[in-house]
Design an enzyme around this catalytic site. Structure first.
Site, PDB file in Angstrom:
ATOM      1  CE  LYS A 169      17.465  -2.749  35.458  1.00  0.00           C
ATOM      2  NZ  LYS A 169      18.225  -4.011  35.376  1.00  0.00           N
TER       3      LYS A 169
ATOM      4  CE  LYS B 130      25.905  -4.309  31.232  1.00  0.00           C
ATOM      5  NZ  LYS B 130      24.877  -4.721  32.176  1.00  0.00           N
TER       6      LYS B 130
ATOM      7  CE  LYS C 290      22.569   2.345  35.902  1.00  0.00           C
ATOM      8  NZ  LYS C 290      22.840   1.176  36.676  1.00  0.00           N
TER       9      LYS C 290
HETATM   10  P1  AMP Z   1      24.729  -3.573  35.328  1.00  0.00           P
HETATM   11  O1  AMP Z   1      25.214  -2.931  34.076  1.00  0.00           O
HETATM   12  O2  AMP Z   1      23.447  -2.951  35.795  1.00  0.00           O
HETATM   13  O3  AMP Z   1      24.706  -5.067  35.267  1.00  0.00           O
HETATM   14  O4  AMP Z   1      25.790  -3.180  36.441  1.00  0.00           O
HETATM   15  C1  AMP Z   1      26.998  -3.879  36.666  1.00  0.00           C
HETATM   16  C2  AMP Z   1      27.863  -3.116  37.624  1.00  0.00           C
HETATM   17  O5  AMP Z   1      28.282  -1.874  37.042  1.00  0.00           O
HETATM   18  C3  AMP Z   1      27.170  -2.717  38.943  1.00  0.00           C
HETATM   19  O6  AMP Z   1      28.104  -2.784  39.990  1.00  0.00           O
HETATM   20  C4  AMP Z   1      26.752  -1.297  38.712  1.00  0.00           C
HETATM   21  O7  AMP Z   1      26.627  -0.575  39.918  1.00  0.00           O
HETATM   22  C5  AMP Z   1      27.916  -0.776  37.879  1.00  0.00           C
HETATM   23  N1  AMP Z   1      27.472   0.328  37.012  1.00  0.00           N
HETATM   24  C6  AMP Z   1      26.579   0.249  35.992  1.00  0.00           C
HETATM   25  N2  AMP Z   1      26.424   1.448  35.398  1.00  0.00           N
HETATM   26  C7  AMP Z   1      27.225   2.323  36.067  1.00  0.00           C
HETATM   27  C8  AMP Z   1      27.505   3.731  35.932  1.00  0.00           C
HETATM   28  N3  AMP Z   1      26.930   4.465  34.987  1.00  0.00           N
HETATM   29  N4  AMP Z   1      28.385   4.286  36.801  1.00  0.00           N
HETATM   30  C9  AMP Z   1      28.984   3.545  37.760  1.00  0.00           C
HETATM   31  N5  AMP Z   1      28.769   2.224  37.930  1.00  0.00           N
HETATM   32  C10 AMP Z   1      27.901   1.611  37.106  1.00  0.00           C
END
Ligand code: AMP
Ligand code: TRP
Length: 335
Positions: free
Chosen positions: A111, A197, A194
């Site tokens: 990041k 968002k 990955k």
């Molecule tokens: P975040 O979007 O970084 O706030 O992530 C929120 C939750 O979604 C966390 O548990 C991440 O590990 C999961 N997560 C985010 N992106 C992915 C992805 N591409 N595949 C699987 N899990 C994800």
């Protein structure tokens, strides 16, 4: 009963990756646990967020989580900034965690990018706040995607060092709950990254609010290779994009990759993409519609989040007050 805690950042609209990797698991855990689910706005501002957008995304994310099936009455859904216990415990953890531990965090490296000196101090200590989120509730089970595993190991290191330094087994060890089938949903444009968002390309992800046309369009344009689908999972080796689409299909349909390939192996991508688009539309568009319905009443989500925060604070406050006592802070005299 073991307590479940998880969080998600309001830094954009949640994606299919968030849904398959995390939120779907949050929903399933409700049957047998007391669950706390948190929209982590304190974490979001570790990178710049436009204030009005942050406010709106906090509401939209909460609505989407409910639309996915989280029950905010039987369980607790709240936004992190409304429970000051998180920040209080995070400060103590800033003083427990070692700089050397934080230097190993791969998410910080990703990041912060090339100019690490310009990253916020908050981004650097982000994992300490995440440890505080969980441990302020003595939660032991944490459903996340596999990218968060390293942070949870750090949280356990912090808990152990606190317990050691203050000579009492105050914080429990936590256990990551990672859904193997959808631990990592990849970008539709690049099967090695990955789905996120915060990816600048909207074509790289499916958002929970996308309508049927947008979903079908993104899947039709998703990157693939020129070969037909293989007939078994070994044939996905070295074919990141094909593996990702098969994985998404399997996760949405409740099928193993082998079962998906038993049906589609040997075929080209065109027909498979049509089937995947239909399946994704069928699973996601009701969530999008319910999210919209919930957001139509402007005060509703805010009331619900603050109600959740009051219930969360009632659990966290005595735990964090005890941590403060162990550290040696004065206790409020009883009147
Ligand atoms: P975040 O979007 O970084 O706030 O992530 C929120 C939750 O979604 C966390 O548990 C991440 O590990 C999961 N997560 C985010 N992106 C992915 C992805 N591409 N595949 C699987 N899990 C994800
Ligand atoms: N760091 C997590 C992410 O980016 C979000 C998060 C914050 C979290 N606090 C948490 C996840 C506590 C689980 C438990 O995905």
């Amino acid at each position: 009963m073991q307590r479940v805690f998880s969080g998600i950042q309001p830094s954009g609209i949640p994606t299919l990756g968030n849904y398959l990797g995390a939120i779907r698991n949050w929903v399933a855990l409700q049957a047998e646990h007391d669950c706390l689910y948190c929209v982590v706005d304190l974490h979001a501002i570790t990178t710049w967020q436009e204030p009005e957008t942050l406010r709106q995304q906090t509401r939209e994310l909460a609505a989407a989580i409910i639309a996915c099936g989280v029950d905010p009455e039987r369980h607790i859904l709240f936004h992190q900034s409304a429970v000051p216990a998180h920040a209080r415990l995070a400060w103590i953890f800033n003083c427990v965690a070692r700089i050397g531990w934080l230097n190993r965090m791969t998410q910080f490296k990703d990041k912060a990018g090339k100019d690490r000196e310009a990253a916020s101090a908050g981004l650097y200590v982000y994992p300490n706040l995440m440890a505080a989120d969980i441990l302020a509730y003595h939660a032991t089970r944490v459903p996340v995607g596999d990218d968060q595993k390293q942070h949870l190991e750090l949280a356990n290191d912090i808990a152990q060092k606190f317990n050691h330094d203050y000579a009492t087994p105050f914080f429990p060890l936590i256990e990551p709950l990672i859904m193997p089938e959808a631990a990592r949903v990849m970008s539709l444009r690049d099967g090695t990254k990955k789905m996120s968002k915060s990816d600048p390309s909207d074509q790289s992800r499916i958002n929970l609010g996308d309508d049927a046309d947008a979903i079908a369009g993104k899947i039709r344009k998703a990157r693939t290779d020129a070969e037909p689908l293989p007939s078994d999972p070994e044939g996905l080796e070295g074919r990141a994009e094909a593996r990702n689409l098969v994985g998404i299909y399997g996760a949405l349909a409740g099928m193993t990759p082998a079962a998906v390939l038993a049906e589609y192996g040997g075929q080209g991508f065109a027909g498979f993409k049509d089937a995947l688009a239909a399946l994704t539309v069928a699973k996601l568009t009701p969530i999008g519609a319910e999210t919209k319905r919930l957001l139509a009443d402007p005060g509703y989500i805010d009331r619900l989040l603050f109600d959740g925060a009051a219930r969360a604070g009632a659990i966290a406050n005595p735990i964090v007050a005890e941590a403060e006592r162990l550290v040696g802070f004065l206790q409020r005299p009883s009147v």
